[in-house]
Scaffold this active site. Structure first.
Site, mmCIF file in Angstrom:
data_model
loop_
_atom_site.group_PDB
_atom_site.id
_atom_site.type_symbol
_atom_site.label_atom_id
_atom_site.label_comp_id
_atom_site.label_asym_id
_atom_site.label_seq_id
_atom_site.Cartn_x
_atom_site.Cartn_y
_atom_site.Cartn_z
ATOM 1 N N ASP A 105 44.718 -14.328 107.181
ATOM 2 C CA ASP A 105 43.542 -15.025 107.717
ATOM 3 C C ASP A 105 43.869 -15.853 108.949
ATOM 4 O OD1 ASP A 105 45.076 -16.875 106.336
ATOM 5 O OD2 ASP A 105 43.621 -17.198 104.747
ATOM 6 N N ASN A 159 40.559 -24.226 94.355
ATOM 7 C CA ASN A 159 39.328 -23.689 93.751
ATOM 8 C C ASN A 159 39.486 -22.202 93.398
ATOM 9 O OD1 ASN A 159 39.260 -22.477 96.250
ATOM 10 N ND2 ASN A 159 37.281 -23.313 96.876
ATOM 11 N N HIS A 168 40.725 -19.806 95.428
ATOM 12 C CA HIS A 168 40.574 -18.836 96.521
ATOM 13 C C HIS A 168 41.906 -18.180 96.870
ATOM 14 C CE1 HIS A 168 41.164 -22.221 99.695
ATOM 15 N NE2 HIS A 168 42.128 -21.354 99.937
ATOM 16 N N GLU A 178 36.499 -17.419 99.292
ATOM 17 C CA GLU A 178 36.035 -18.541 98.490
ATOM 18 C C GLU A 178 35.298 -18.041 97.249
ATOM 19 O OE1 GLU A 178 37.095 -21.392 99.164
ATOM 20 O OE2 GLU A 178 36.766 -22.069 101.223
HETATM 21 C C1 GLP Z 1 44.571 -22.023 102.828
HETATM 22 C C2 GLP Z 1 44.963 -20.575 103.120
HETATM 23 C C3 GLP Z 1 45.344 -19.845 101.858
HETATM 24 C C4 GLP Z 1 46.342 -20.682 101.084
HETATM 25 C C5 GLP Z 1 45.701 -21.977 100.666
HETATM 26 C C6 GLP Z 1 46.602 -22.864 99.831
HETATM 27 O O1 GLP Z 1 43.245 -22.156 102.444
HETATM 28 N N1 GLP Z 1 43.947 -19.827 103.770
HETATM 29 O O2 GLP Z 1 45.875 -18.578 102.195
HETATM 30 O O3 GLP Z 1 46.772 -19.989 99.956
HETATM 31 O O4 GLP Z 1 45.349 -22.664 101.856
HETATM 32 O O5 GLP Z 1 47.416 -23.625 100.667
HETATM 33 P P1 GLP Z 1 48.629 -24.469 100.207
HETATM 34 O O6 GLP Z 1 49.729 -23.533 99.906
HETATM 35 O O7 GLP Z 1 48.948 -25.337 101.401
HETATM 36 O O8 GLP Z 1 48.211 -25.267 99.032
#
Ligand code: GLP
Length: 240
Positions: free
Chosen positions: A67, A135, A137, A142
């Site tokens: 993404d 959440n 995702h 989402e």
């Molecule tokens: C963002 C990214 C996800 C990632 C998530 C969790 O929203 N788009 O791909 O998994 O954050 O991030 P973190 O590992 O910093 O908790």
């Protein structure tokens, strides 16, 4: 679903890197699906260290990222393109032209999604790395995202904007939209490797592993994939 519980973030990162390195050693032309966020940073550091010390080569590897934020150019220090360069690509011998992300500053978002979907048709991930949103995702899919979705423009939820605001100077700077691989693009990977760390992910981990398979918790779809490894630290696994 194979769930490996580790003592802490460092052990999680080492184990995850071992899996990635093994894939690259067995297949020097591997397609790696990559993720951003704090969770995979330690894994990337271990991969970079191994490349330097043991010579594991990424010369013929290609990558596809999950993404990108809409509105940020690749040189913006909060863009995922910048994240990938500074956390991994600049530290391994990969050819930067084999690295791919959706372009967040493309003038026509739908055209860019179409381009990325066509690319993913030709680059099926040998492994797709994932983090987990609090959440539930995955990528930026989402809650409520259809399981047959492909790369699309996403309106980020308030929850995600708040979670990700820690990396920006203020919450107002966090982009409200992103381009994300869809769940179908993620599920096409031959194998999936998820890294999860921290107490704030415990509910989502429980739902993903033991809960109902439902778009309300996008990561629960992984129960349907035949080769999933989830490496989580004790805190993230505390409700299992
Ligand atoms: C963002 C990214 C996800 C990632 C998530 C969790 O929203 N788009 O791909 O998994 O954050 O991030 P973190 O590992 O910093 O908790």
């Amino acid at each position: 679903m194979k769930v490996i519980i580790t003592e802490n973030y460092d052990e999680m990162s080492k184990k995850a890197a071992e899996i990635m390195i093994d894939i690259v050693k067995k297949n020097p032309n591997a397609v790696l699906g990559l993720a951003t966020g704090s969770s995979p940073i330690g894994m990337y550091q271990n991969m970079a260290k191994d490349c330097k010390e043991n010579g594991t080569s990424y010369k013929n590897v290609s990558t596809v990222n999950l993404d990108e934020y809409v509105g940020l150019t690749a040189d913006h220090d909060q863009s995922y393109a910048y994240f990938m360069r500074t956390n991994l690509f600049d530290h391994i011998d990969i050819d930067q032209k084999n690295t791919n992300l959706p372009c967040g500053s493309a003038p026509d978002a739908q055209k860019e999604c179409d381009r990325y979907n066509a690319l993913l048709e030709t680059k099926k991930q040998d492994v797709q790395v994932l983090g987990l949103g609090s959440n539930g995702h995955i990528g930026f899919n989402e809650p409520g995202t259809a399981f047959d979705s492909v790369t699309h423009l996403v309106d980020l939820t308030e929850n995600t904007i708040k979670d990700n605001s820690r990396l920006f100077n203020s919450i107002n700077e966090v982009p409200r939209q992103a381009l994300s691989m869809g769940i179908k693009n993620i599920m096409q990977a031959k194998s999936i490797l998820m890294v999860v760390s921290g107490k704030n992910k415990a509910e989502a981990v429980k739902g993903m592993v033991k809960g109902e398979i439902t778009p309300d918790l996008p990561a629960s779809v992984l129960q349907l994939h035949p080769f999933v490894t989830i490496i989580c630290d004790k805190d993230a696994a505390s409700l299992l």
